[in-house]
Design an enzyme around this catalytic site. Structure first.
Site, short mmCIF file in Angstrom:
data_model
loop_
_atom_site.label_atom_id
_atom_site.label_comp_id
_atom_site.label_asym_id
_atom_site.label_seq_id
_atom_site.Cartn_x
_atom_site.Cartn_y
_atom_site.Cartn_z
N ASP A 1 17.00 -20.57 78.87
CA ASP A 1 17.05 -19.31 78.12
C ASP A 1 16.44 -20.47 76.60
OD1 ASP A 1 18.88 -16.86 76.32
OD2 ASP A 1 17.04 -17.62 75.99
C1 GLC Z 1 16.70 -15.04 72.71
C2 GLC Z 1 17.87 -14.28 73.60
C3 GLC Z 1 16.87 -14.32 75.10
C4 GLC Z 1 15.34 -13.96 74.64
C5 GLC Z 1 15.38 -15.46 74.33
C6 GLC Z 1 13.16 -15.19 73.87
O1 GLC Z 1 17.47 -16.01 71.92
O2 GLC Z 1 19.00 -15.33 74.39
O3 GLC Z 1 17.22 -13.16 75.92
O4 GLC Z 1 14.39 -13.71 75.67
O5 GLC Z 1 15.14 -15.85 73.63
O6 GLC Z 1 13.62 -15.23 72.85
#
Ligand code: GLC
Length: 742
Positions: A227
Site C-alpha cells: 500500500d
Molecule cells: C491508499 C489506499 C489504497 C490505495 C493506495 C493508492 O492509501 O489505502 O487502497 O490503492 O493508497 O492510492
C-alpha cells in the site's frame, strides 16, 4: 536497448533494486538500459481514477463512477460484478492503465469502519465469490487487479501502525478466507499488502503472510505491491516477499537493498525474484490492447447495478411502487438534489455524468413534484424544516432523502446514528404525511431504530455511484423490482455489535476479541435481535420455498430447492444456503453462509434452484494440525431468504477428513484414552505397573476409578510421571509415544 525482453537475471543489482520501487506516485520505474518501460497503476476500485496531469491527487480524469462495493455487494450477483470488472477493464485500456488498485475485500468488522463503503461484506464467502468475478472481469481485458488490503485492514484508526491481534482460526476462517478464494480462483495479477501489523508484524514484512501462506500454500503467482507508504524497511520487505514498494522513487531504499545484497544480509536471489516479478508484470501489461469505451453504455451498466443494489427494508401496505401519474410527490432532503454517491479518499472518482434523484423522480412522474432541502450539511435549519413539512403536508406521498454526511478512507466513524437535523426531518414529515418513504444514502450501516417504526416504507440506497439517482427512481416507480440484500447486518444499536467491545483498540493494538463471531455470526451466537438481518431484502413480489434436498458430492454438497414467485410481478429472489454443524467438536457460529444465487423468476413460475457448496468451504482451520479439516457427521442445511428467514431445512451426512492428532507426552490422559491405540497402550502400562503393587498403590486406586481418571483427564501424561508409583517413567513414556503414533 535490448530487442528481447530482459529477465531480471541480466540486470545489475542496482537495476534490480530500482525496479522494486515506483518511478513516481502512479508508475513503476523504467529501466532504459534493459528496455523495460514504466507502466501505470491507479485506483479503483469502482472507477478509474487517473490523476489529471498537473491536477491534485483527488482530481481524476472523468470516468464512470460505478456503485462502490457497499452497493455492488448488495446485488449478491457475481455476474454483475464480472460485467463491472469488464467495463472497468475497458476504461483502463482507454486510459492506458496496467493495474487497477482493487477490489478492496477486507471484512466489515464494525459498522464504524471508515472504508466499509469500499468493502463488500461482513461475510467472507459473499465477499470472495463477488470479488473473484470482479477480478476475472477486469483481467479478461488484459488489465491487472490488485487484491487489497492484505490483510486484516478492517479499520482506519491508526491504520498505518496498529497491530491487529487476532487468533489463528479467526484469521484463517474470516479475514484471510476471501483473499484465499480470489487468489486460488482468479489469480489476481497483484496483491496489495496492508499498512497495519498482524500480531505485531507489519504486513509489508510478514514472511508468513506474504510468502508461506500467499505463495507456498495458496499458489499465488503474481506480484505483491505495498500500500502507498506501507513499507517501513525495504530490505525486510523484499526478504518477506514484497516485490514492489509504492510510491516511488525510493533511492535510499534502493541503495539499502544493494548494500544488503553486497554485505550478504539479503540473499541476492530474493531481490532478483522480486525484480523479475515486476518485469513480468510490465511485460504482461504490455500485451494489453489499447481501447476505448462507450460512456453511455457504462452509465447504463452503472444504473443497472445500482438498481439491483437497492435494498427494500420496509413496504407496509405495498405503498411502493408509486404510480407514475395522478399523485403529488414531495421530495425532501438535500441528498435528493445533491447525491451522496461515493465515499472519500483514494477511490474518489470524477464521474462522466451524475444523476440526481430529484430530476429522475420529476422526469418519471406526470404529477407535480415539489422539493425542499429540509436540512443543511451543517445541521438543523428551522426554516428549511418548516418548508419541507409544508410540502409534505400537501403531498400525496413524501419521499425523504437522508444518509451519512461523510465516509472516508483514513477515518472511522464515531456513531451509526443519523444527524439530528435529518432525524428531525423524518419525524416532522412522518407526522404530517402517513405515506412517508425514507431513502437512505450511506456508505455503511446506519441505525434505523426507532424512527423507522414511524414510516411505512424504507429503502437502503447505500452509495450508488453516478447513476444512483435514476436507479432510485427506477425502484420507486417499479421499473426495477428491488432485489438487493443486506451484505452487512443492521443492528438495533451499535452497542449490540459483536465487535463493539474491541473497536478500534488503543495504543497500537486492536483485539479481535469477538473471534469467529463476525457480524451475523455474532448476533446469532448471542441470540440478539437485530433491526434488519444479514441477507435481508424485500421485493415487490413474494416467494415461497418448497422442500429442500441436499446431497454430498465428490466436491462438497449440492442443494436443491424449488422457489415459486407467488406474486403478480416478475422478480428476483436471492436464495441463500446456511450451514450448521450441530455436533461439532470445535467452536462455530450457529450458521454460516455457504452458497447463494440471485434468481430471476417470472410471476407464477417455479424455479428449481440448484446451489453447490465447495467442500473446502465446509472446513475449519485446525490449529493443532495447522491445516483445514472437514469434520465428519451430520450437517444441517438451511435455505432461505435471509440469515433469519430460513424457509427449508434438510440434514446431510458428510464424510470427515482424517484428523488424528499425534499423541505426545504433552497430550492429556483424556486424549490418550480417547484414542483407541493410546488407550490400549496406556491401559497396558497401568496394568503392568499395578500388577505387582498392592491395592493400596495410588496408581492402582486411580486406574480402577473412572471418576479419578475423569478428574485427571486434563493432566498431561508427562506430569503423571512424577506421581508416586507412576509407571510412566521418561523412558517408558518415549516408548508409549512412539508406539502410539506408529
Ligand atoms: C491508499 C489506499 C489504497 C490505495 C493506495 C493508492 O492509501 O489505502 O487502497 O490503492 O493508497 O492510492
Amino acid at each position: 536497448m535490448s530487442s528481447e525482453p530482459t529477465t531480471a537475471e541480466e540486470l545489475t543489482t542496482v537495476e534490480q533494486a530500482a525496479l522494486t520501487s515506483g518511478g513516481d506516485f502512479w508508475h513503476t520505474a523504467p529501466v532504459e538500459s534493459a528496455g523495460i518501460p514504466a507502466v501505470t497503476v491507479t485506483d479503483g476500485p469502482h472507477g478509474v481514477r487517473m490523476q489529471a496531469t498537473g491536477g491534485d491527487l483527488l482530481a481524476g480524469v472523468p470516468a464512470t463512477c460505478f456503485p462502490p462495493a457497499v452497493a455492488s455487494a448488495s446485488t449478491w450477483d457475481p455476474e454483475l460484478l464480472r460485467r463491472m470488472g469488464e467495463a472497468l477493464g475497458d476504461e483502463c485500456r482507454a486510459q492506458d492503465v496496467a493495474v487497477l488498485l482493487g477490489p478492496g475485500i477486507n471484512l466489515k468488522r464494525s459498522p464504524l469502519g471508515g472504508r466499509n463503503f469500499e468493502y463488500f461484506s461482513e461475510d467472507p464467502i459473499l465477499t470472495g465469490v463477488l470479488a473473484t468475478e470482479w477480478v476475472r472481469g477486469i483481467q479478461s481485458r488484459g488489465v491487472g487487479a490488485s487484491l487489497k488490503h492484505f490483510a486484516v485492514n478492517s479499520q482506519e484508526t491508526d491504520r498505518m501502525r496498529v497491530s491487529a491481534d487476532i487468533d489463528e482460526r479467526t484469521l484463517r476462517e474470516m479475514y484471510l478466507r476471501a483473499f484465499q478464494r480470489v487468489v486460488t480462483q482468479a489469480q489476481p495479477w497483484t496483491v496489495m499488502c496492508a499498512y497495519n501489523k498482524i500480531n505485531g508484524v507489519y504486513a509489508s514484512e510478514h514472511h508468513w503472510l506474504l510468502t508461506e501462506v500467499l505463495r507456498d500454500e495458496w499458489g499465488f503467482e503474481g506480484l505483491v505491491v505495498s500500500d502507498w507508504g506501507a513499507v517501513v524497511d525495504r530490505v525486510k520487505a523484499v526478504a518477506a516477499g514484497l516485490d514492489l514498494t509504492m510510491p516511488g522513487p525510493d533511492a535510499e531504499g534502493d541503495e539499502a537493498l544493494v548494500a544488503a545484497v553486497e554485505s550478504g544480509q539479503l540473499d541476492p536471489a530474493l531481490l532478483r525474484i522480486s525484480a523479475e516479478r515486476v518485469r513480468k508484470l510490465i511485460e504482461k501489461a504490455g500485451k494489453r490492447p489499447a481501447g476505448g469505451y462507450d460512456a453511455e453504455a457504462h452509465h447504463a451498466l452503472a444504473r443497472e447495478i445500482a438498481g439491483r443494489a437497492i435494498v427494500l427494508l420496509k413496504n407496509d401496505d405495498d405503498l411502493l411502487p408509486l404510480p407514475v401519474d395522478g399523485i403529488t410527490i414531495g421530495v425532501l432532503g438535500e441528498f435528493a438534489r445533491t447525491p451522496r454517491y461515493q465515499g472519500g479518499g483514494s477511490s474518489q472518482i470524477t464521474p462522466t455524468q451524475l444523476d440526481d434523484a430529484l430530476t429522475a423522480i420529476t422526469a418519471a412522474s406526470t404529477g407535480p413534484v415539489r422539493f425542499a432541502a429540509g436540512y443543511t450539511a451543517d445541521g438543523e435549519d428551522e426554516g428549511l424544516l418548516a418548508e419541507a413539512v409544508e410540502i409534505a403536508r400537501h403531498s400525496d406521498v413524501a419521499i425523504v432523502f437522508v444518509g451519512s454526511v461523510h465516509e472516508t478512507e483514513g477515518a472511522d466513524r464515531e456513531s451509526i446514528d443519523l444527524p439530528a437535523a435529518q432525524l428531525a426531518l423524518i419525524e416532522r414529515v412522518a407526522a404530517v404525511n402517513p405515506k412517508t418513504i425514507v431513502v437512505l444514502n450511506n456508505g455503511a450501516v446506519l441505525a434505523t431504530k426507532p424512527w423507522d417504526e414511524k414510516v411505512p416504507a424504507l429503502l437502503e440506497g447505500w452509495l450508488l455511484g453516478q447513476a444512483g439517482g435514476s436507479a432510485i427512481a427506477d425502484v420507486l416507480f417499479g421499473r426495477v423490482n428491488p432485489s438487493g440484500r443486506l451484505a452487512e447486518t443492521i443492528p438495533v444499536k451499535l452497542a449490540h455489535h459483536p465487535s463493539h467491545l474491541d473497536f478500534p483498540g488503543e495504543h497500537g493494538h486492536v483485539r479481535y476479541g469477538e473471534g469467529l463471531h463476525v457480524g451475523y455470526r455474532g448476533f446469532d451466537a448471542q441470540d440478539r435481535e437485530v433491526a434488519y438481518p444479514f441477507g435481508f431484502g424485500l421485493s415487490y413480489t413474494t416467494f415461497s420455498y418448497g422442500a429442500a434436498r441436499a446431497s454430498a458430492t465428490a466436491t462438497g454438497l449440492e442443494v436443491r430447492v424449488p422457489v415459486t414467485n407467488t406474486g403478480s410481478r416478475d422478480g428476483r429472489e436471492v436464495v441463500q444456503v446456511y450451514v450448521s454443524v450441530p455436533g461439532s467438536k470445535v467452536q462455530r457460529a450457529p450458521r454460516e453462509l455457504k452458497a447463494f444465487a440471485s434468481v430471476a423468476i417470472t410471476a407464477g413460475d417455479t424455479a428449481e434452484v440448484v446451489l453447490t457448496v465447495d467442500r473446502d468451504d465446509l472446513a475449519y482451520w485446525d490449529t493443532r494440525l495447522n491445516r483445514w479439516i472437514v469434520e465428519g457427521g451430520e450437517y444441517l442445511i438451511a435455505v432461505g431468504s435471509s440469515s433469519r428467514d430460513l424457509r427449508a431445512t434438510v440434514t446431510v451426512q458428510v464424510a470427515g477428513d482424517p484428523a488424528r492428532v499425534p499423541l505426545t507426552a504433552e497430550s492429556s490422559v483424556g486424549e490418550w484414552f480417547a484414542d483407541a491405540r493410546g488407550a490400549a497402550l496406556l491401559g497396558e502400562a497401568f496394568a503392568a505397573a499395578t500388577a505387582g503393587a498392592g491395592s493400596d498403590s495410588p496408581m492402582a486406586a486411580m486406574a480402577a476409578d473412572p471418576g479419578m481418571l475423569m478428574m485427571l483427564g486434563s493432566l498431561p501424561l508427562s506430569r503423571m510421571a512424577s506421581f508416586p508409583g507412576s509407571p510412566l517413567r521418561a523412558d517408558l513414556l518415549d516408548k508409549l509415544v512412539e508406539a502410539a503414533n506408529e
